[in-house]
Design an enzyme around this catalytic site. Sequence first.
Site, PDB file in Angstrom:
ATOM      1  N   GLY A   1       2.191   2.288  10.794  1.00 28.78           N
ATOM      2  CA  GLY A   1       3.206   3.339  10.679  1.00 28.78           C
ATOM      3  C   GLY A   1       3.868   3.717  11.987  1.00 28.78           C
ATOM      4  O   GLY A   1       4.542   4.739  12.062  1.00 28.78           O
TER       5      GLY A   1
ATOM      6  N   SER B   1       3.025  -2.058  10.469  1.00 26.54           N
ATOM      7  CA  SER B   1       4.457  -2.133  10.802  1.00 26.54           C
ATOM      8  C   SER B   1       5.079  -3.492  10.499  1.00 26.54           C
ATOM      9  O   SER B   1       5.952  -3.965  11.222  1.00 26.54           O
ATOM     10  CB  SER B   1       4.688  -1.745  12.266  1.00 26.54           C
ATOM     11  OG  SER B   1       4.310  -0.391  12.476  1.00 26.54           O
TER      12      SER B   1
ATOM     13  N   LYS C   1       0.158   4.238  -0.377  1.00 25.90           N
ATOM     14  CA  LYS C   1      -0.490   5.439   0.180  1.00 25.90           C
ATOM     15  C   LYS C   1      -0.208   6.648  -0.715  1.00 25.90           C
ATOM     16  O   LYS C   1      -0.116   6.499  -1.927  1.00 25.90           O
ATOM     17  CB  LYS C   1      -0.044   5.656   1.637  1.00 25.90           C
ATOM     18  CG  LYS C   1      -0.241   4.380   2.474  1.00 25.90           C
ATOM     19  CD  LYS C   1      -0.079   4.586   3.950  1.00 25.90           C
ATOM     20  CE  LYS C   1      -0.323   3.260   4.674  1.00 25.90           C
ATOM     21  NZ  LYS C   1      -0.237   3.381   6.116  1.00 25.90           N
TER      22      LYS C   1
ATOM     23  N   ASN D   1       0.874  -1.180   0.000  1.00 23.62           N
ATOM     24  CA  ASN D   1       0.000   0.000   0.000  1.00 23.62           C
ATOM     25  C   ASN D   1       0.905   1.222   0.000  1.00 23.62           C
ATOM     26  O   ASN D   1       1.446   1.594   1.035  1.00 23.62           O
ATOM     27  CB  ASN D   1      -0.890  -0.052   1.244  1.00 23.62           C
ATOM     28  CG  ASN D   1      -1.740   1.188   1.401  1.00 23.62           C
ATOM     29  OD1 ASN D   1      -1.823   2.023   0.491  1.00 23.62           O
ATOM     30  ND2 ASN D   1      -2.378   1.331   2.552  1.00 23.62           N
TER      31      ASN D   1
ATOM     32  N   GLU E   1      -7.082   4.859   7.460  1.00 27.46           N
ATOM     33  CA  GLU E   1      -6.822   6.269   7.116  1.00 27.46           C
ATOM     34  C   GLU E   1      -7.999   6.865   6.342  1.00 27.46           C
ATOM     35  O   GLU E   1      -8.319   8.040   6.480  1.00 27.46           O
ATOM     36  CB  GLU E   1      -5.500   6.373   6.335  1.00 27.46           C
ATOM     37  CG  GLU E   1      -4.313   6.153   7.266  1.00 27.46           C
ATOM     38  CD  GLU E   1      -3.081   5.563   6.613  1.00 27.46           C
ATOM     39  OE1 GLU E   1      -2.966   5.584   5.374  1.00 27.46           O
ATOM     40  OE2 GLU E   1      -2.221   5.071   7.364  1.00 27.46           O
TER      41      GLU E   1
ATOM     42  N   HIS F   1      -9.608   1.341   4.433  1.00 26.92           N
ATOM     43  CA  HIS F   1      -8.374   1.501   5.213  1.00 26.92           C
ATOM     44  C   HIS F   1      -8.653   2.480   6.359  1.00 26.92           C
ATOM     45  O   HIS F   1      -9.432   3.420   6.200  1.00 26.92           O
ATOM     46  CB  HIS F   1      -7.259   2.029   4.310  1.00 26.92           C
ATOM     47  CG  HIS F   1      -5.923   2.003   4.989  1.00 26.92           C
ATOM     48  ND1 HIS F   1      -5.550   2.967   5.899  1.00 26.92           N
ATOM     49  CD2 HIS F   1      -4.900   1.130   4.920  1.00 26.92           C
ATOM     50  CE1 HIS F   1      -4.342   2.674   6.361  1.00 26.92           C
ATOM     51  NE2 HIS F   1      -3.921   1.563   5.777  1.00 26.92           N
TER      52      HIS F   1
ATOM     53  N   GLU G   1      -5.742  -4.716  10.394  1.00 29.18           N
ATOM     54  CA  GLU G   1      -4.729  -3.692  10.616  1.00 29.18           C
ATOM     55  C   GLU G   1      -5.079  -2.893  11.874  1.00 29.18           C
ATOM     56  O   GLU G   1      -5.874  -1.937  11.811  1.00 29.18           O
ATOM     57  CB  GLU G   1      -4.672  -2.730   9.432  1.00 29.18           C
ATOM     58  CG  GLU G   1      -4.304  -3.400   8.124  1.00 29.18           C
ATOM     59  CD  GLU G   1      -3.692  -2.399   7.142  1.00 29.18           C
ATOM     60  OE1 GLU G   1      -2.596  -2.658   6.665  1.00 29.18           O
ATOM     61  OE2 GLU G   1      -4.308  -1.359   6.895  1.00 29.18           O
TER      62      GLU G   1
END
Length: 243
Positions: free
Chosen positions: A173, A205, A14, A12, A99, A97, A167
């Site tokens: 991250g 991570s 991003k 991904n 985010e 996701h 996730e």
Amino acid sequence: MTPGIRPLIAGNWKMNTLVREAVDLAKAVVAGAGSVKAELLVCPPFPYVAGLAGMLAGSTVAVGAQDCHAKEKGAHTGDVAAAMLKDCGASYVILGHSERRADHGETDAMVKAKAMAALAAGLTPIICVGETLAQREAGQALEVVHGQIAGSLPEGFVAAGGVVAYEPVWAIGTGKVPSEEDIAAVHAAMRAQVGGTTRLLYGGSMKPSNAEAILALPNVDGGLIGGAALVAADFLGVAKAAG
Ligand code: PGA
């Protein structure tokens, strides 16, 4: 890993890379993909999907997108339809996701509608679920993930080979990773919920140094890789840990 399920290692990217960097990264992934047994996928930003899909056609690396709109087409300025992504050569799309759930207020119902659009267009959805740190500390991780799966997966998702990625928001991250026991517990619960054939990825991570241990856990059928997917050697290192 789950016997009989081919692992998927998905990158991904991003909102990273300019054109030159995206091309170089994709080329480096293909160049090192020869000995990898897992299925490989890269998910670049929208503007690069068509170019990279053309470049990687005929290779063992597939291309996906990071989102799509729930509607087939129409007056939705700035949005991208699933059929456009398919037409550009994408085969997968990441949906829900954390985010996107945080930055764009995406709810389970919205993710489900997007997944229906993806399936209708012939894309394989990768639906992301996972608890926040506060939810984990309150002992709600399993409940949250169960609810997100129940609310986000449309009918026909499992039969179409849809993928679910666990996730934990606090692991994305941050360099923090849940214990192997905690990952295994969530994946066992997801397996019980979605059945025996669905690929269940872990994300958050993941990197070459922890990939082997995570991928060896029961019901972990691959990874959704963020930061480490921006360095070809690291992405390939994770992929090689899948066997
Ligand atoms: P990370 O991101 O590997 O950088 O933690 C994973 C993801 O958000 O998909």
